[in-house]
Design a protein around this motif. Structure first.
Motif, PDB file in Angstrom:
ATOM      1  N   GLY A  71      25.373  -1.057 -14.243  1.00  0.00           N
ATOM      2  CA  GLY A  71      26.182  -1.554 -13.129  1.00  0.00           C
ATOM      3  C   GLY A  71      25.826  -0.891 -11.825  1.00  0.00           C
ATOM      4  N   GLU A  72      24.633  -0.316 -11.777  1.00  0.00           N
ATOM      5  CA  GLU A  72      24.186   0.318 -10.521  1.00  0.00           C
ATOM      6  C   GLU A  72      22.668   0.240 -10.445  1.00  0.00           C
ATOM      7  OE1 GLU A  72      25.561   4.347 -10.688  1.00  0.00           O
ATOM      8  OE2 GLU A  72      24.346   4.834 -12.446  1.00  0.00           O
ATOM      9  N   TYR A  73      22.179   0.214  -9.226  1.00  0.00           N
ATOM     10  CA  TYR A  73      20.732   0.117  -9.030  1.00  0.00           C
ATOM     11  C   TYR A  73      20.283   1.161  -8.022  1.00  0.00           C
ATOM     12  CZ  TYR A  73      21.341  -4.363 -11.353  1.00  0.00           C
ATOM     13  OH  TYR A  73      21.669  -5.320 -12.261  1.00  0.00           O
ATOM     14  N   PHE A  74      19.026   1.577  -8.193  1.00  0.00           N
ATOM     15  CA  PHE A  74      18.450   2.602  -7.325  1.00  0.00           C
ATOM     16  C   PHE A  74      17.110   2.109  -6.795  1.00  0.00           C
ATOM     17  CE2 PHE A  74      21.345   5.833  -9.012  1.00  0.00           C
ATOM     18  CZ  PHE A  74      21.668   5.293 -10.256  1.00  0.00           C
ATOM     19  N   LEU A  75      16.735   2.615  -5.629  1.00  0.00           N
ATOM     20  CA  LEU A  75      15.376   2.377  -5.114  1.00  0.00           C
ATOM     21  C   LEU A  75      14.805   3.730  -4.742  1.00  0.00           C
ATOM     22  CD1 LEU A  75      16.194  -0.675  -2.841  1.00  0.00           C
ATOM     23  CD2 LEU A  75      14.372  -0.686  -4.557  1.00  0.00           C
TER      24      LEU A  75
ATOM     25  N   ASP B  69      14.897   3.959 -16.800  1.00  0.00           N
ATOM     26  CA  ASP B  69      14.435   2.561 -16.898  1.00  0.00           C
ATOM     27  C   ASP B  69      14.160   2.031 -15.499  1.00  0.00           C
ATOM     28  OD1 ASP B  69      16.750   1.967 -19.611  1.00  0.00           O
ATOM     29  OD2 ASP B  69      14.624   2.538 -19.652  1.00  0.00           O
ATOM     30  N   VAL B  70      12.919   1.586 -15.304  1.00  0.00           N
ATOM     31  CA  VAL B  70      12.523   1.219 -13.927  1.00  0.00           C
ATOM     32  C   VAL B  70      11.711  -0.074 -13.903  1.00  0.00           C
ATOM     33  CG1 VAL B  70      12.416   3.662 -13.268  1.00  0.00           C
ATOM     34  CG2 VAL B  70      10.328   2.478 -13.983  1.00  0.00           C
ATOM     35  N   TYR B  71      11.670  -0.680 -12.726  1.00  0.00           N
ATOM     36  CA  TYR B  71      10.678  -1.728 -12.409  1.00  0.00           C
ATOM     37  C   TYR B  71       9.715  -1.104 -11.411  1.00  0.00           C
ATOM     38  CZ  TYR B  71      13.867  -5.513 -14.006  1.00  0.00           C
ATOM     39  OH  TYR B  71      14.688  -6.347 -14.737  1.00  0.00           O
ATOM     40  N   PHE B  72       8.414  -1.165 -11.680  1.00  0.00           N
ATOM     41  CA  PHE B  72       7.432  -0.791 -10.658  1.00  0.00           C
ATOM     42  C   PHE B  72       7.147  -2.025  -9.806  1.00  0.00           C
ATOM     43  CE2 PHE B  72       6.562   3.484 -11.693  1.00  0.00           C
ATOM     44  CZ  PHE B  72       6.623   3.612 -13.070  1.00  0.00           C
ATOM     45  N   ILE B  73       7.358  -1.903  -8.516  1.00  0.00           N
ATOM     46  CA  ILE B  73       7.149  -3.051  -7.620  1.00  0.00           C
ATOM     47  C   ILE B  73       5.684  -3.085  -7.224  1.00  0.00           C
ATOM     48  CG2 ILE B  73       7.848  -4.120  -5.429  1.00  0.00           C
ATOM     49  CD1 ILE B  73       9.953  -4.033  -7.747  1.00  0.00           C
ATOM     50  N   ASP B  74       5.081  -4.276  -7.295  1.00  0.00           N
ATOM     51  CA  ASP B  74       3.648  -4.404  -7.006  1.00  0.00           C
ATOM     52  C   ASP B  74       3.377  -4.848  -5.577  1.00  0.00           C
ATOM     53  OD1 ASP B  74       3.482  -5.556 -10.344  1.00  0.00           O
ATOM     54  OD2 ASP B  74       2.705  -3.637  -9.589  1.00  0.00           O
ATOM     55  N   GLU B  75       2.099  -4.820  -5.213  1.00  0.00           N
ATOM     56  CA  GLU B  75       1.669  -5.154  -3.855  1.00  0.00           C
ATOM     57  C   GLU B  75       2.230  -6.488  -3.385  1.00  0.00           C
ATOM     58  OE1 GLU B  75       0.800  -2.232  -2.570  1.00  0.00           O
ATOM     59  OE2 GLU B  75      -0.317  -3.553  -1.255  1.00  0.00           O
ATOM     60  N   GLY B  76       2.804  -6.481  -2.194  1.00  0.00           N
ATOM     61  CA  GLY B  76       3.249  -7.735  -1.588  1.00  0.00           C
ATOM     62  C   GLY B  76       4.570  -8.240  -2.125  1.00  0.00           C
ATOM     63  N   GLU B  77       5.181  -7.533  -3.056  1.00  0.00           N
ATOM     64  CA  GLU B  77       6.449  -8.020  -3.616  1.00  0.00           C
ATOM     65  C   GLU B  77       7.649  -7.566  -2.787  1.00  0.00           C
ATOM     66  OE1 GLU B  77       5.162  -8.446  -8.324  1.00  0.00           O
ATOM     67  OE2 GLU B  77       6.430  -6.752  -7.701  1.00  0.00           O
ATOM     68  N   PHE B  78       8.727  -8.322  -2.896  1.00  0.00           N
ATOM     69  CA  PHE B  78      10.002  -8.019  -2.237  1.00  0.00           C
ATOM     70  C   PHE B  78      11.072  -7.861  -3.319  1.00  0.00           C
ATOM     71  CE2 PHE B  78       9.103  -8.953   2.272  1.00  0.00           C
ATOM     72  CZ  PHE B  78       7.872  -9.583   2.153  1.00  0.00           C
ATOM     73  N   VAL B  79      12.096  -7.073  -2.987  1.00  0.00           N
ATOM     74  CA  VAL B  79      13.196  -6.854  -3.926  1.00  0.00           C
ATOM     75  C   VAL B  79      14.512  -7.138  -3.197  1.00  0.00           C
ATOM     76  CG1 VAL B  79      14.324  -5.201  -5.467  1.00  0.00           C
ATOM     77  CG2 VAL B  79      11.889  -4.960  -4.955  1.00  0.00           C
ATOM     78  N   GLU B  80      15.413  -7.838  -3.883  1.00  0.00           N
ATOM     79  CA  GLU B  80      16.765  -8.007  -3.352  1.00  0.00           C
ATOM     80  C   GLU B  80      17.730  -7.503  -4.413  1.00  0.00           C
ATOM     81  OE1 GLU B  80      18.883 -11.832  -3.407  1.00  0.00           O
ATOM     82  OE2 GLU B  80      18.953 -11.640  -1.214  1.00  0.00           O
ATOM     83  N   ILE B  81      18.547  -6.515  -4.035  1.00  0.00           N
ATOM     84  CA  ILE B  81      19.518  -5.946  -4.978  1.00  0.00           C
ATOM     85  C   ILE B  81      20.922  -6.292  -4.505  1.00  0.00           C
ATOM     86  CG2 ILE B  81      20.488  -3.782  -5.851  1.00  0.00           C
ATOM     87  CD1 ILE B  81      17.709  -2.601  -5.844  1.00  0.00           C
TER      88      ILE B  81
ATOM     89  N   ASN C 133       0.801  -1.231   0.000  1.00  0.00           N
ATOM     90  CA  ASN C 133       0.000   0.000   0.000  1.00  0.00           C
ATOM     91  C   ASN C 133       0.829   1.273   0.000  1.00  0.00           C
ATOM     92  OD1 ASN C 133      -2.425  -1.323  -0.021  1.00  0.00           O
ATOM     93  ND2 ASN C 133      -2.586  -1.398   2.228  1.00  0.00           N
ATOM     94  N   ASN C 134       2.114   1.171  -0.355  1.00  0.00           N
ATOM     95  CA  ASN C 134       2.943   2.370  -0.528  1.00  0.00           C
ATOM     96  C   ASN C 134       3.927   2.076  -1.641  1.00  0.00           C
ATOM     97  OD1 ASN C 134       3.067   4.920   1.392  1.00  0.00           O
ATOM     98  ND2 ASN C 134       2.185   3.255   2.564  1.00  0.00           N
ATOM     99  N   PRO C 135       4.163   3.013  -2.553  1.00  0.00           N
ATOM    100  CA  PRO C 135       4.966   2.694  -3.745  1.00  0.00           C
ATOM    101  C   PRO C 135       6.456   2.540  -3.456  1.00  0.00           C
ATOM    102  CG  PRO C 135       4.334   5.002  -3.755  1.00  0.00           C
ATOM    103  CD  PRO C 135       3.625   4.372  -2.591  1.00  0.00           C
ATOM    104  N   ILE C 136       7.097   1.636  -4.207  1.00  0.00           N
ATOM    105  CA  ILE C 136       8.560   1.547  -4.235  1.00  0.00           C
ATOM    106  C   ILE C 136       8.925   1.173  -5.677  1.00  0.00           C
ATOM    107  CG2 ILE C 136       8.898  -0.913  -3.645  1.00  0.00           C
ATOM    108  CD1 ILE C 136      10.832   1.618  -1.733  1.00  0.00           C
ATOM    109  N   ILE C 137       9.969   1.827  -6.169  1.00  0.00           N
ATOM    110  CA  ILE C 137      10.339   1.646  -7.579  1.00  0.00           C
ATOM    111  C   ILE C 137      11.825   1.319  -7.661  1.00  0.00           C
ATOM    112  CG2 ILE C 137      10.310   2.772  -9.864  1.00  0.00           C
ATOM    113  CD1 ILE C 137       8.448   4.925  -8.457  1.00  0.00           C
ATOM    114  N   VAL C 138      12.208   0.433  -8.557  1.00  0.00           N
ATOM    115  CA  VAL C 138      13.622   0.096  -8.758  1.00  0.00           C
ATOM    116  C   VAL C 138      14.115   0.839  -9.993  1.00  0.00           C
ATOM    117  CG1 VAL C 138      15.269  -1.749  -9.275  1.00  0.00           C
ATOM    118  CG2 VAL C 138      13.341  -2.183  -7.728  1.00  0.00           C
ATOM    119  N   GLY C 139      15.244   1.542  -9.856  1.00  0.00           N
ATOM    120  CA  GLY C 139      15.864   2.202 -11.009  1.00  0.00           C
ATOM    121  C   GLY C 139      17.003   1.339 -11.524  1.00  0.00           C
ATOM    122  N   LEU C 140      17.074   1.158 -12.834  1.00  0.00           N
ATOM    123  CA  LEU C 140      18.079   0.253 -13.434  1.00  0.00           C
ATOM    124  C   LEU C 140      19.129   1.086 -14.164  1.00  0.00           C
ATOM    125  CD1 LEU C 140      15.320  -2.053 -14.946  1.00  0.00           C
ATOM    126  CD2 LEU C 140      16.639  -2.514 -12.858  1.00  0.00           C
ATOM    127  N   GLY C 141      20.359   1.076 -13.595  1.00  0.00           N
ATOM    128  CA  GLY C 141      21.446   1.817 -14.248  1.00  0.00           C
ATOM    129  C   GLY C 141      22.464   0.875 -14.858  1.00  0.00           C
TER     130      GLY C 141
END
Ligand code: AGP
Length: 609
Positions: free
Chosen positions: A185-189, A202-214, A175-183
């Motif tokens: 050789g580098e990554y952003f949140l 270039d981004v990934y939009f993270i959806d409800e209930g998802e987890f990200v490991e960078i 219920n709160n947005p988080i987005i992954v930025g794709l660089g």
């Protein structure tokens, strides 16, 4: 809403964090912090101050880091002081977390953790997340985060970093947005697109209930069951100003659309899971004190005053306590009849409105207990009041108040139920019926938002009209006042709200061919009377836009246009009908080419008389 950034790559992490946070300053914030790994040692710096101040502080120390997290906070739980700023750490200082959202059961989780020996340093809800991860960690940061979040109720966008895995960031969203930025050789949140645009589109939009490991050169996304999720790269071609509005053309429309989430946040931690009791930890009023009040006076200005009009209906109907609602600019000079048995409620989105502040002081001088309902933590009004209930609507940027108003309404519903319970004027079953409906309101508002195109069409039909009447009875009359104000302040159209029963006592003389009238028809017990007034308008040639709860033959047969709200109980009518009126005003403003977010002559907070 606060701001989150994270970075893992080859650049100086802290510089990237500050640059990203600066793009989110428009959200409004009262503290800032960063955490990063310097030679695998976790370091946290945070201040209840501006980004530039913390940046200067860090410029004077030696560090080198290519991984970190950052946060700017607009205080909701806990005042804006250094210790309440994010990132928050655990007991060992080996973990740090930044968080957007509200942990609804933070009190309960904190008590459990303290019984296990954890010690807390802040009075925020977010800090429990760091201790939950500390408790759950067994060598895998992502697994620890998933386990830590199992008992958590509420909303979150969070990013976690740890000394134990110095080349890893993990994140989660509910219920709160988080987005992954794709660089390269580098990554952003980030919690918001503008923070990514200086570095990547270039981004990934993270959806409800998802987890990200960078980790270096890899991004893994999994769902709530731990299954890998293949994400598609989205290329962002918005410019920064559009990104700041979340892709909406105006802040007003963005804030109208934020209402379901805002109300979920406001509701979530304030209704007991059983549904038959209200939790307003914000206030210290005892049951005896609540029973001791002989009357309530609500004083405010503008939209906040209109929220008070709805509050009057609810408090009198449910808690059977006399309520007067007063314009602060009048109240302050009227030498009002008050005494210590009067509870004075001041409502103010900004907490800085001079008339409301002056009315508060008048009440204080007469020995009244003061309860503030406001959206800004530590605003002047909160410091002058005995009790404060925050609306947690996040910063409201558009001058026309929308999400703050519905959050104020919701607080009035909860306060009326609390008073009804303590004064014994409603049973727990009766309270449960109402809280059950309130918990459906965010979903009902989402249904209204899905129909906004029909409101745009109705606005297109009437956009050349320069005079409107807004009619209603009971609760609908209170909302008609707010609807008329929304139209006036955003479209520069003269709009007058009238009690429908009053029309024949004069204003009907103004109804001629084509004069537009908005008729609110959500109060079942007054529907026939309302429709009879509408017929009186139609007889004189008026054009009527009806707003009904579900389908109503009576309304359909008499109105030229009808906007049907979801079928809901009449008592939640205000929370639903006002969204339709907000959208109608918004589209009228757009159709008339007005400056929607910054209407002429107006300011967001009227701090002068
Ligand atoms: C509402 O859309 C207006 N911006 C205005 O009426 C506003 O509600 C009023 O000035 C009171 O402001 P406050 O809630 O910050 O005290």
């Amino acid at each position: 809403m606060s701001g989150i950034v994270g970075y893992l790559g080859t650049k100086d992490a802290v510089s990237v964090l500050f640059e990203g946070l600066k793009t989110l300053e428009y959200h409004g914030y009262d503290s800032v912090g960063v955490a990063f790994l310097n030679d695998a040692a976790l370091r946290v710096y945070k201040k209840a101050d501006k980004i530039a101040v913390l940046e200067d502080e860090l410029n004077s120390i030696e560090y080198h880091s290519q991984i970190g997290i950052g946060h700017i906070r607009l205080a909701t739980h806990g005042s804006p002081v250094d210790v309440n700023a994010h990132p928050h750490s655990d007991c060992t200082g080996k973990f740090a977390v930044v968080h957007n959202g509200i942990i609804e059961n933070s009190h309960e989780l904190r008590s459990q953790l303290e019984r296990k020996g954890h010690h807390f340093v802040s009075d925020t809800d977010s800090e429990v997340l760091a201790h939950l991860v500390e408790d759950a960690y067994e060598g895998d940061l992502l697994a620890a985060l998933r386990k830590a979040l199992e008992p958590v109720r509420g909303s979150y966008a969070l990013v976690l970093i740890s000394e134990y895995q110095p080349d890893c960031l993990v994140a989660a969203r509910k219920n709160n947005p988080i987005i992954v930025g794709l660089g390269e050789g580098e990554y952003f949140l980030a919690s918001d697109l503008p923070a990514l645009l200086p570095f990547t589109r270039d981004v990934y939009f993270i959806d409800e209930g998802e987890f990200v490991e960078i980790t270096p050169n890899n991004v893994q996304v999994i769902d709530s069951d731990g299954n890998p999720v293949a994400k598609e790269v989205f290329h962002v071609d918005w410019d920064v100003s559009v990104a700041e509005r979340g892709g909406y053309p105006h802040f007003m429309l963005k804030e109208i659309h934020e209402q379901p989430q805002i109300l979920r946040n406001t509701l979530g931690s304030r209704i007991k899971p059983s549904g038959d009791d209200i939790i307003l930890n914000d206030i210290k009023l005892t049951p005896d004190e609540i029973r001791s009040f002989s009357k309530i006076v609500i004083t405010a200005c503008g939209t906040s005053y209109h929220a008070g009009l709805v509050g009057k209906h609810l408090l009198e109907k449910w808690a059977r306590i006399p309520v007067e609602v007063e314009l602060a600019s009048e109240f302050r000079y009227r030498d009002p009849l008050l005494d210590p048995s009067t509870l004075v409620i001041v409502i103010s989105q900004s907490g800085e409105t001079s008339d409301t502040l002056a009315a508060l002081k008048e009440a204080r001088e007469k020995g009244c207990r003061i309860l503030a309902i406001t959206n800004v933590v530590d605003s002047t009004i909160t410091r002058e009041s005995d009790e404060v209930i925050y609306t947690w609507a996040g910063q409201e940027i558009s001058i026309a108040s929308t999400k703050a108003y519905t959050a104020q309404l919701l607080v009035m519903y909860l306060l009326a139920l609390l008073f009804a319970k303590e004064r014994g004027t409603m049973t727990q079953d009766e309270i449960a019926v109402i809280t059950s409906a309130l918990q459906q309101v965010p979903g009902w508002i989402e249904e209204i938002l899905e129909q906004e195109e029909s409101l745009r069409e109705i606005a297109g039909h009437y956009h050349n009209c320069n005079d409107f009447f807004y009619l209603g009875r009971g609760l609908d009359y209170a909302v008609a006042m707010e609807g008329a104000l929304k139209l006036k302040e955003t479209s520069y159209v003269h709009a007058e709200a009238y009690a429908a029963g009053e029309l024949k006592h004069g204003p009907l003389a103004l109804i001629t061919e084509g004069v537009p009238v908005v008729a609110l028809a959500t109060q079942e017990d007054l529907l026939e009377k309302l429709v009879s007034n509408v017929r009186g308008v139609k007889t004189r040639g008026g054009a009527v836009v009806g707003v009904s709860l579900g389908q109503s033959d009576l309304v359909d047969e008499t109105c030229d246009h009808v906007f049907r709200l979801p079928k809901a109980p009449s008592f939640v009518g205000p929370l639903l009908s006002v969204v339709a009126l907000q959208l109608f005003a918004y589209y009228m403003s757009c159709a008339r080419g007005c400056d929607v977010d910054m209407p002429r002559n107006l300011t967001k907070s009227v701090t002068v008389e």
